[in-house]
Motif scaffolding. Structure first.
Motif, short mmCIF file in Angstrom:
data_model
loop_
_atom_site.label_atom_id
_atom_site.label_comp_id
_atom_site.label_asym_id
_atom_site.label_seq_id
_atom_site.Cartn_x
_atom_site.Cartn_y
_atom_site.Cartn_z
N ALA A 50 -7.04 54.66 -66.98
CA ALA A 50 -7.40 53.47 -67.68
C ALA A 50 -8.51 53.47 -68.65
CB ALA A 50 -7.68 52.41 -66.65
N GLY A 51 -9.23 52.34 -68.81
CA GLY A 51 -9.97 51.99 -69.96
C GLY A 51 -11.46 52.03 -69.93
N ALA A 52 -12.10 51.10 -70.60
CA ALA A 52 -13.49 51.20 -70.97
C ALA A 52 -14.42 50.60 -69.94
CB ALA A 52 -13.69 50.50 -72.30
N ALA A 53 -15.70 50.91 -70.08
CA ALA A 53 -16.69 50.37 -69.18
C ALA A 53 -18.05 50.31 -69.83
CB ALA A 53 -16.77 51.22 -67.91
N ALA A 54 -18.99 49.66 -69.17
CA ALA A 54 -20.37 49.63 -69.64
C ALA A 54 -21.17 48.74 -68.75
CB ALA A 54 -20.46 49.15 -71.08
N PRO A 55 -22.46 48.81 -68.81
CA PRO A 55 -23.26 48.02 -67.87
C PRO A 55 -23.16 46.54 -68.11
CG PRO A 55 -24.65 49.02 -69.53
CD PRO A 55 -23.29 49.57 -69.72
N VAL A 160 -13.54 46.92 -59.88
CA VAL A 160 -14.62 47.74 -59.34
C VAL A 160 -15.87 47.62 -60.22
CG1 VAL A 160 -15.36 50.12 -58.91
CG2 VAL A 160 -13.14 49.34 -58.10
N LYS A 161 -15.70 47.53 -61.52
CA LYS A 161 -16.84 47.36 -62.42
C LYS A 161 -17.57 46.05 -62.14
CE LYS A 161 -15.00 50.34 -66.01
NZ LYS A 161 -14.45 50.46 -67.37
N CYS A 162 -16.82 44.98 -61.95
CA CYS A 162 -17.46 43.71 -61.60
C CYS A 162 -18.19 43.83 -60.27
CB CYS A 162 -16.42 42.60 -61.54
SG CYS A 162 -15.78 42.03 -63.13
N ALA A 163 -17.55 44.48 -59.29
CA ALA A 163 -18.19 44.64 -57.98
C ALA A 163 -19.47 45.46 -58.08
CB ALA A 163 -17.21 45.30 -57.01
N ALA A 164 -19.53 46.40 -59.02
CA ALA A 164 -20.70 47.25 -59.17
C ALA A 164 -21.94 46.48 -59.61
CB ALA A 164 -20.40 48.38 -60.17
N VAL A 165 -21.75 45.29 -60.19
CA VAL A 165 -22.87 44.45 -60.59
C VAL A 165 -22.93 43.18 -59.74
CG1 VAL A 165 -23.02 45.35 -62.93
CG2 VAL A 165 -21.50 43.43 -62.48
N GLY A 166 -22.31 43.23 -58.55
CA GLY A 166 -22.38 42.11 -57.63
C GLY A 166 -21.50 40.93 -57.99
N LYS A 167 -20.47 41.16 -58.79
CA LYS A 167 -19.61 40.08 -59.24
C LYS A 167 -18.16 40.38 -58.87
CE LYS A 167 -22.69 39.31 -63.21
NZ LYS A 167 -22.79 39.24 -64.69
N ARG A 168 -17.23 39.60 -59.40
CA ARG A 168 -15.80 39.75 -59.15
C ARG A 168 -15.03 39.38 -60.39
NH1 ARG A 168 -14.19 34.51 -58.96
NH2 ARG A 168 -15.60 32.95 -58.08
N LEU A 169 -13.76 39.72 -60.40
CA LEU A 169 -12.91 39.24 -61.49
C LEU A 169 -12.75 37.73 -61.39
CD1 LEU A 169 -9.94 41.79 -61.75
CD2 LEU A 169 -11.74 41.37 -63.45
N CYS A 170 -12.70 37.07 -62.54
CA CYS A 170 -12.43 35.63 -62.56
C CYS A 170 -10.98 35.38 -62.18
CB CYS A 170 -12.70 35.06 -63.95
SG CYS A 170 -14.39 35.29 -64.55
N THR A 171 -10.70 34.22 -61.65
CA THR A 171 -9.32 33.81 -61.42
C THR A 171 -8.78 33.11 -62.66
OG1 THR A 171 -9.93 31.65 -60.52
CG2 THR A 171 -9.79 33.49 -58.96
N GLU A 172 -7.47 32.90 -62.68
CA GLU A 172 -6.84 32.30 -63.86
C GLU A 172 -7.33 30.87 -64.09
OE1 GLU A 172 -2.52 31.74 -63.36
OE2 GLU A 172 -2.74 32.55 -61.34
N SER A 173 -7.51 30.09 -63.04
CA SER A 173 -7.97 28.71 -63.24
C SER A 173 -9.45 28.66 -63.64
CB SER A 173 -7.74 27.89 -61.97
OG SER A 173 -8.54 28.34 -60.90
#
Length: 391
Positions: A50-55, A160-173
């Motif tokens: 897959a794709g890109a990342a960054a802090p 996993v990138k979101c989890a690495a900064v203490g967050k999560r993916l947003c949901t659709e709503s």
């Protein structure tokens, strides 16, 4: 005058550009060029790397929300509820919204009616209302003003990138509410579509799919029609969230169960920078699985407000009993490994071999150096630096 009932999911199966019969998204997930990964795939990996990342570390001196939090929340309350690089969204989400379209056109290649102007009147909620309160990144990952949104991530890698900064993916709503605001507007800036406010209307440019699948940096640079995060002062929602529709498409977590819309946990929202596509707050794409990645697909993160713990798994993963170890196997890197890359990125030391696609994915360096930022609204980009020839 046409009355449009706009549920969370519009039946748009495939995106397409105005001047070509070829869709700007492949109908199926891209093949997996595993020979380029630099390490063997994990046993449970999905069909594509897959794709890109960054802090996504908080941006120093980040500007306050343009419109602040809706519903009477003050800027001070917002700052207390969410980290400095996020905006507080508090309001009611409506599952189905009705707008009246005043002016539209039909895109033949996309087989889609594009509404250019809606009646400038409050939308009518014809569905169920749900109260929500959450934090959302001001910008797309890496959530830094002035940096390009990162693309080419698979669903689980973004997670996993979101989890690495203490967050999560947003949901659709969550994404939809942050975009349309408390007035449920079709565009974050109002009721008339304007591709110069939120970067769109670029013509189809025939991607070389084999090169895209291999993450060829030159092809990714040629195809780039995006603009840096925070460079569109009028593409900001009433909650102060920037760059939601158009520019790059975004992946979010599904809240849909059953039927063809509920097949995958991965949902695409916002629409990309092309002409004749879904550059609105509500329309979604439900037909790409979690292994999908693409040159205009990015993401942003969400989190719980008020210092509450954030669950990094998606609602579906929680329901199905997933643990984060399974998500990490699908992503092919762990949360701790991603944190290490983010630290190196901050130090300017996140370096990878040219053929190490997984490392470049984590470091966010897949996009080739010849990429040129676009002019919003389909204008021709500036000449590439160094006299490089445009293709």
């Amino acid at each position: 005058m046409r009355r449009l009932l706009l549920p969370l999911s519009l039946p748009a199966l495939t995106l397409a550009a105005a001047c070509s019969g070829a869709p700007p998204e492949p109908a199926q997930p891209l093949p997996s060029p595993r020979a380029h990964d630099g390490r063997p795939p994990a046993a449970a990996a999905s069909p594509a790397e897959a794709g890109a990342a960054a802090p996504a570390a908080p941006e120093a001196g980040a500007p306050a929300a343009q419109a602040g939090t809706a519903g009477g929340e003050t800027a001070a309350a917002e700052e207390q509820a969410c980290p400095a690089d996020m905006k507080l969204v508090e309001g009611e989400y409506c599952s189905e919204v009705e707008h009246s379209c005043l002016r539209s056109w039909y895109d033949k290649s996309n087989k889609k009616t594009i509404c250019e102007e809606f009646a400038p009147a409050p939308a009518r909620c014809t569905g169920d209302k749900t109260k929500k309160r959450y934090c959302i990144d001001t910008y797309e990952w890496p959530n830094k003003k002035g940096e390009r949104p990162e693309v080419m991530n698979r669903f689980h890698q973004a997670q996993v990138k979101c989890a690495a900064v203490g967050k999560r993916l947003c949901t659709e709503s969550e994404w939809t509410l942050a975009c349309e605001g408390p007035e449920m507007k079709p565009f974050p800036y109002g009721y008339s579509r304007d591709a110069t406010k939120c970067n769109g209307d670029h013509l189809w440019d025939d991607p070389d799919m084999k090169k895209v699948a291999k993450r060829d940096p030159g092809e990714l640079a040629r195809l780039w029609k995006g603009v840096p995060s925070g460079s569109q002062p009028e593409c900001i929602s009433d909650y102060g969230v920037a760059d939601l529709p158009a520019n790059t498409d975004e992946v979010v977590a599904s809240e849909t169960s059953g039927g063809w819309r509920g097949k995958f946990d991965s949902v695409h929202t916002g629409g990309p920078w092309y002409k004749g596509v879904r550059n609105q707050c509500r329309p979604k794409i439900y037909t790409h699985d979690e292994g999908f990645y693409y040159y205009f697909l990015s993401f942003r993160c969400c989190a719980e407000p008020d210092g509450k713990a954030t669950e990094p798994r998606t609602p579906r993963q929680v329901q199905e009993g997933w643990d984060m170890a399974r998500v990490e196997r699908m992503a092919q890197f762990t949360v701790e490994e991603m944190r290490g890359k983010l630290e190196l990125k901050q130090q300017g030391k996140c370096e990878c071999r040219p053929t190490d696609i997984l490392c470049k994915t984590m470091c966010g360096t897949l996009l080739g150096p010849g990429a040129v930022d676009a002019t919003p609204g389909g204008g021709a980009p500036a000449a590439p630096a160094g006299g490089e020839k445009k293709r």
